[in-house]
Design a protein around this motif. Structure first.
Motif, PDB file in Angstrom:
ATOM      1  N   MET A   1       0.843  -1.183   0.000  1.00  0.00           N
ATOM      2  CA  MET A   1       0.000   0.000   0.000  1.00  0.00           C
ATOM      3  C   MET A   1       0.881   1.235   0.000  1.00  0.00           C
ATOM      4  N   LYS A  47      -0.804  -0.567  -8.310  1.00  0.00           N
ATOM      5  CA  LYS A  47      -0.553  -1.874  -7.680  1.00  0.00           C
ATOM      6  C   LYS A  47      -0.979  -1.910  -6.213  1.00  0.00           C
ATOM      7  N   ALA A  48      -1.237  -0.744  -5.615  1.00  0.00           N
ATOM      8  CA  ALA A  48      -1.503  -0.677  -4.179  1.00  0.00           C
ATOM      9  C   ALA A  48      -2.895  -1.214  -3.841  1.00  0.00           C
ATOM     10  N   GLU A  49      -2.975  -1.953  -2.750  1.00  0.00           N
ATOM     11  CA  GLU A  49      -4.267  -2.454  -2.274  1.00  0.00           C
ATOM     12  C   GLU A  49      -5.012  -1.399  -1.464  1.00  0.00           C
ATOM     13  N   VAL A  50      -4.288  -0.425  -0.919  1.00  0.00           N
ATOM     14  CA  VAL A  50      -4.884   0.688  -0.179  1.00  0.00           C
ATOM     15  C   VAL A  50      -4.024   1.926  -0.439  1.00  0.00           C
ATOM     16  N   THR A  51      -4.674   3.084  -0.553  1.00  0.00           N
ATOM     17  CA  THR A  51      -3.951   4.343  -0.711  1.00  0.00           C
ATOM     18  C   THR A  51      -4.433   5.329   0.344  1.00  0.00           C
ATOM     19  N   ALA A  72      -6.892   1.374  -7.995  1.00  0.00           N
ATOM     20  CA  ALA A  72      -7.855   0.348  -8.389  1.00  0.00           C
ATOM     21  C   ALA A  72      -9.235   0.686  -7.827  1.00  0.00           C
ATOM     22  N   ASP A  74     -11.608  -1.037  -6.677  1.00  0.00           N
ATOM     23  CA  ASP A  74     -12.033  -1.762  -5.479  1.00  0.00           C
ATOM     24  C   ASP A  74     -11.063  -1.582  -4.314  1.00  0.00           C
ATOM     25  N   ALA A  75     -10.048  -0.716  -4.485  1.00  0.00           N
ATOM     26  CA  ALA A  75      -9.056  -0.495  -3.425  1.00  0.00           C
ATOM     27  C   ALA A  75      -9.425   0.750  -2.628  1.00  0.00           C
ATOM     28  N   ALA A 336      -9.946  -3.934   4.022  1.00  0.00           N
ATOM     29  CA  ALA A 336      -9.187  -4.449   2.880  1.00  0.00           C
ATOM     30  C   ALA A 336      -8.651  -5.856   3.128  1.00  0.00           C
ATOM     31  N   ASP A 337      -8.407  -6.203   4.395  1.00  0.00           N
ATOM     32  CA  ASP A 337      -7.777  -7.482   4.739  1.00  0.00           C
ATOM     33  C   ASP A 337      -8.429  -8.029   6.011  1.00  0.00           C
TER      34      ASP A 337
END
Length: 484
Positions: A1, A47-51, A72, A74-75, A336-337
């Motif tokens: 992230m 590429k980040a899952e969270v920003t 993204a 969905d991120a 997110a996780d």
């Protein structure tokens, strides 16, 4: 992230522990206010899952646009400063107090424009559609290296190029130059730009009157009625993104008071003869006239491009606000996780205890400074939260121009502040040390200490938020406490 700054990335690491890999888009020691994103940044965001961004216009809009265009769908993409209020964060207005002996005139966009479909990547275009008067009008910005950037320029006629853009709820500073004395009228029109090639959405327009080198009380405003003369303090020519109205947003009627709206058609802006300035012998400024000639000019007050909002974005300088950020980050990471929920909860609980200890440490250290010495003079206006939370006062700040010698007026005002308040030290942010010539010179002339304080970024001596805040507390006490 990814996060936009080192400070935010550090907070994410404390919450995420081994389950996250967090990094900062703004490099070590960089200035988040002026960082220009690169193509590599766009790839990292994608590429980040969270920003995580701070926002409230801390980061330049180019960086925000890069993030929002590449994150993204969905991120999670979280604006911490805005969202943290629901977690107990305290936000305060950004108060600029730079004393000029003429009006300080800028441009502003008010409102969110949500009803018009505006987002944080939208912008408002302000265009000069008409100028009349005995001479020419040029509104321009002097960039940090002394290069002029003309926004509105009637010397070659007006066209679509006589425009500038601002994000929603933003403000900027300008120089306003007039080549001959007399009465001028400037019509400004606002349009909302949604981006993506969509057509501009018309807002409102209004005509402002300037009394240049003449008695302003004898000048009729554009609507022909009773004039509201603006000649002191801070005023912005403003487009309201919600109502579409164009007006002067001003504290000039009562300097230091909250700003209020004055309809464009009722405004007469005083540009007195004490605003006369000599055109420099520099080909870059030839648009103002021949070198050595004089123009009336309202100065931009703070050199360099300086776009900001109405709320101070530096929330983390109050540890209680950092706690709100951390709790918001915890809940975002859990969303997110979900499998890491217990880890994130445990890490956050432990870090919140550490932040409670940090808050008490800062409070206890600064309480040892005598009340009459709790005066902070710094390189830029980033310490309002620290001052409010811990009983300090921001007595002055400088945003210096690194390419020019300090002006006599800058030196005089800072010197008077230090002398009158008997300030024993000034504070320079390590990442801005090379641009602090004004503050350093004044400190040396007044024989006071030059100390360090962290605002927006780390360095090799402070690589975490806790270390940064402990340093700030220690340094403030060391440099402002009673002489040994």
């Amino acid at each position: 992230m990814v996060a936009t700054t080192e400070i935010l990335a550090d907070l994410v690491k404390q919450v995420g522990g081994d389950r996250v890999e967090a990094s900062s888009l703004v490099p070590a020691g960089g200035d988040p206010h002026s960082y220009e994103p690169t193509p590599a940044d766009a790839k990292r965001v994608a590429k980040a899952e969270v920003t995580f961004t701070n926002h409230l216009l801390l980061e330049p809009q180019a960086l925000i646009k890069t993030i929002d265009a590449n994150a993204a769908k969905d991120a999670p993409n979280v604006s911490l400063a805005e969202a943290a209020e629901s977690y107990g964060a305290n936000v305060i207005p950004l108060v600029e107090d730079i004393g000029l002996d003429v009006l300080w005139l800028g441009l502003r966009v008010r409102g969110s424009g949500k009803a018009r479909g505006a987002t944080r990547t939208s912008s408002v275009q302000l265009t000069a559609t008409k100028v009349d008067g005995p001479g020419q009008l040029v509104a321009y910005l002097t960039e940090s290296l002394g290069q002029p950037d003309r926004y509105f320029d009637s010397t070659d006629g007006l066209n679509a190029d006589d425009s500038t853009t601002l994000p929603p709820a933003a403000h900027t500073h300008l120089n306003w130059a007039f080549t001959k004395p007399g009465v001028y009228h400037l019509t400004l029109e606002g349009k909302l730009d949604h981006g993506g090639g969509k057509p501009l959405q018309p807002l409102g327009k209004g005509t402002f009157t300037f009394a240049v080198g003449v008695e302003p009380r004898n000048v009729k405003p554009a609507d022909g009625g009773t004039a509201t003369v603006l000649g002191d303090g801070h005023t912005d020519l403003t487009v309201d993104l919600d109502s579409g109205q164009v007006f002067a947003y001003s504290d000039a009627q009562q300097v230091g008071a909250a700003q209020s709206a004055v309809p464009a058609g009722k405004v007469v802006i005083d540009v007195p003869n004490r605003a006369l300035e000599t055109v420099p012998d520099d080909p870059r400024f030839a648009f103002l006239g021949s070198a050595g000639s004089q123009v009336h000019q309202l100065p931009q007050a703070v050199l360099g491009k300086h776009v900001h909002g109405e709320i101070d974005p530096h929330l983390w300088e109050d540890v209680a606000n950092a706690k709100a950020y951390v709790q918001l980050m915890r809940d975002t990471l859990i969303t997110a996780d979900p499998d890491g929920k217990q880890t994130y909860q445990d890490n956050t609980a432990g870090y919140l205890r550490e932040l409670d200890q940090l808050d008490e440490y800062v409070r206890s250290k600064l309480a040892l400074i005598p009340r009459d010495r709790r005066q902070m003079i710094t390189t830029h206006d980033a310490f309002g939260y620290l001052a409010e939370a811990y009983g300090m006062t921001v007595a002055g700040f400088v945003v210096p121009n690194p390419a020019q010698e300090p002006s006599v007026e800058q030196v005089r005002k800072l010197s008077e502040t230090i002398r009158n308040l008997k300030v024993p030290a000034v504070f320079i942010e390590p990442n801005l040390a090379q641009r602090a010539s004004v503050l350093t010179q004044v400190a040396h002339d007044q024989k006071v200490r030059v100390c360090s304080i962290y605002g927006d970024s780390f360095d090799d001596k402070a690589r975490s938020y806790v270390a940064m805040m402990r340093h700030n507390a220690d340094e403030l006490l060391l440099c402002l406490g009673e002489a040994k």
